[in-house]
Write an enzyme that holds these catalytic residues in place. Structure first.
Site: not given
Length: 574
Positions: A134, A209-210, A230-233
């Site tokens: 990433k 985000s990934s 950090i939240g589901g990324s």
């Protein structure tokens, strides 16, 4: 008076010119970085062509179809060469990124690493395996942009610990993948490198985000990738793209020298910690990656990582599991196909001899409003706003940015106005009532509240004597630009960031015509605007992947993988 007026007009003109020059300078930076990326792709395409001319008989499709464990064995025994595998994946990556815009940058040093691994005395566990990473995972000499203009000036000075360990284990990092601006979105778009698309449907997002990792691996251009969560990324792109992805317990893998939102390049403790983790096509690939990374090299390079090697015995066990399950967290009801996936998987696990126990996570509304979002906006969002140099904001982030710009008094008035409507507008209330921590004492109280909630959750888990939990994950893939309109739809994944439990995603099905018909009847909590927006976001998804989420207690990452493997095996048998 005329002199004062002239001075005022001159000052105004100077401000306008200064702003124009500043924006022009920013645009030049963006154009230069894009040009560098394009030139790098052209050079890599030429290198691939040279290799194909030298070795014209490569069976590309056969290599790309090999599962990671089989590819590893072929490389270890020498029946495939690392060079052949690398150039095969480079060629495929060029094809996939042309279709999806998933690549941020090739790593030309991959050719040097190819030579380096052949000089190593022992073949590491990932010998010759091409690995994508990433964007914000530091690689020496390259930018780590987070999709932000302010990060375009200074290449990082050192490999992240994770990259060093990958190299030590014989892996070849070859590409850096695209991310949403500031990483704070589960779409994948930024003003520098543009929108990444889902390889299965170009109207849909790959998640974030990934998201670049998700698109590249799902498109076949990478066999193993490293994302962050950090939240589901990690889990959301895995759900949207039909991959397996693991968010380990934060701290299990090193995050040293990984760029944060404020431009820092080292880890710092937070009440809701982030984690790096693997993404791949199957669960065995995730397990191999974790086994390779959890080695003495990582424990030596980063002494803050507990020296706990991968526990093969737990992962390989066939003992029946006591599995808690739920198909909704009661906060943001997911589309019918995602709940169907949990119930079908529950039935399959039960038929395979595991014990399934209903489980209800406590107080999710409280977790969203008081714990999760308050952690990120403890300062009212000021630090986050500072990263948007020159006011360049991706369209997918504008709703959140505009909200953070509202003065503190305005936010309080907005919360007061919406309070009588809290039952009807609960999802909007989450955003509208976000308040900064007004003092250090309030910040410490906030930290303590998170610990109290973790204790409560674990107590409920222990009361039911659970080994693991099966639960839903957000999906199927959203249409692009919709994730920014539904920030609070991530309750299914963010819960396990707050708790710091290992959690992973496994695809188990695809969206059917029947699911699409049932979606027309979906009303969510109360058929409010946010429920209707979710319905619009996931419509037109027939054939797209449907996944479930598997969870274990902290530091039991191998047990989480064990459940994921069991789910995957039952899916394949079906």
């Amino acid at each position: 008076i005329s002199a004062a007026l002239a001075l005022l007009c001159g000052s105004a003109a100077a401000v306008v010119v200064w702003k124009w020059l500043d924006k022009r300078q920013i645009q030049k930076k963006i154009e230069e970085v894009r040009r560098t990326r394009d030139e790098g792709m052209k050079k890599m395409a030429k290198a691939v062509q040279r290799f194909k001319e030298q070795v014209p008989s490569v069976q590309t499709d056969a290599i790309l179809s090999l599962p990671l464990l089989e590819l590893k064995e072929r490389l270890q025994e020498g029946s495939l060469s690392p060079k052949t595998v690398l150039y095969t994946y480079l060629e495929k990556t060029l094809e996939v990124t042309q279709q999806t815009n998933c690549l941020r940058h090739f790593i030309p040093e991959c050719e040097e690493q190819l030579q380096e691994i052949q000089r190593q005395r022992e073949k590491g566990l990932l010998y010759g395996i091409p690995v994508s990473i990433k964007d914000h995972i530091s690689y020496k000499g390259h930018l780590s942009t987070c999709g932000l203009v302010q990060c375009l000036d200074t290449p990082v000075q050192e490999d992240s610990v994770l990259v060093k360990v990958l190299k030590k284990q014989g892996a070849i990092p070859f590409a850096m993948t695209n991310v949403p601006q500031s990483l704070f979105n589960y779409d994948c778009s930024n003003p520098i490198f543009g929108q990444t698309l889902n390889p299965f449907n170009h109207q849909k997002s790959p998640g974030g985000s990934s998201g670049g990792e998700g698109a590249l691996i799902a498109g076949g251009g990478s066999i193993l990738g490293i994302g962050s969560d950090i939240g589901g990324s990690i889990r959301l792109p895995s759900s949207f793209c039909g991959l397996c992805g693991l968010k380990p317990t934060a701290g299990r893998l090193s995050v040293w020298c990984t760029r944060l939102l404020n431009g820092a390049v080292c880890s710092r403790p937070t009440p809701v910690p982030g984690a790096l983790g693997p993404m791949a096509r199957d669960v065995d690939s995730l397990a191999l990656c974790m086994k390779a990374l959890l080695c003495q090299e990582m424990f030596w390079l980063d002494p803050t990582v507990p020296p706990i090697p991968f526990n093969d015995e737990v992962y390989s066990s066939s003992a029946p599991l006591r599995v808690g399950y739920y198909d909704t967290d009661g906060y943001f009801p997911l589309p019918p196909c995602m709940r169907r996936a949990v119930l079908e998987t529950r039935g399959a696990l039960q038929a395979a001899g595991h014990e399934l126990v209903p489980f209800s996570p406590p107080r999710i509304h409280y977790v969203m409003t008081e714990l999760f979002l308050k952690t990120f906006f403890a300062d009212g969002g000021r630090a986050w706003l500072d990263v948007f140099t020159g006011g360049i904001v991706d369209p997918g982030l504008r709703p959140q940015v505009n909200y953070c710009k509202i003065p503190k008094l305005g936010k309080k008035l907005l919360a007061l106005v919406l309070k009588p409507l809290s039952l009807l507008l609960v999802k909007h209330k989450t955003v509208a009532t976000i308040s900064a921590c007004s003092s250090v004492q309030e910040m410490w109280t906030h930290h303590r509240e998170i610990e109290v909630y973790r204790t409560e959750f674990i107590a409920r888990w222990r009361e039911l004597r659970l080994d693991v939990v099966l639960c839903p994950v957000l999906g199927p893939a959203f249409t692009t630009q919709y994730p920014g309109k539904l920030l609070t739809a991530v309750s299914s994944t963010m819960l396990y960031n707050v708790l710091n439990f290992p959690a992973g995603v496994v695809p188990v099905s695809t969206v059917t015509e029947a699911d699409e018909e049932e979606l027309k009847l979906y009303q969510g909590c109360c058929d409010d605007p946010w429920d209707r927006t979710l319905k619009q976001a996931v419509a037109g998804a027939v054939g797209l992947p449907v996944a479930v989420q598997c969870v274990a207690l902290p530091w039991r990452d191998e047990l989480c993988l064990r459940l994921m493997k069991e789910v995957e095996t039952l899916r394949r048998e079906k």
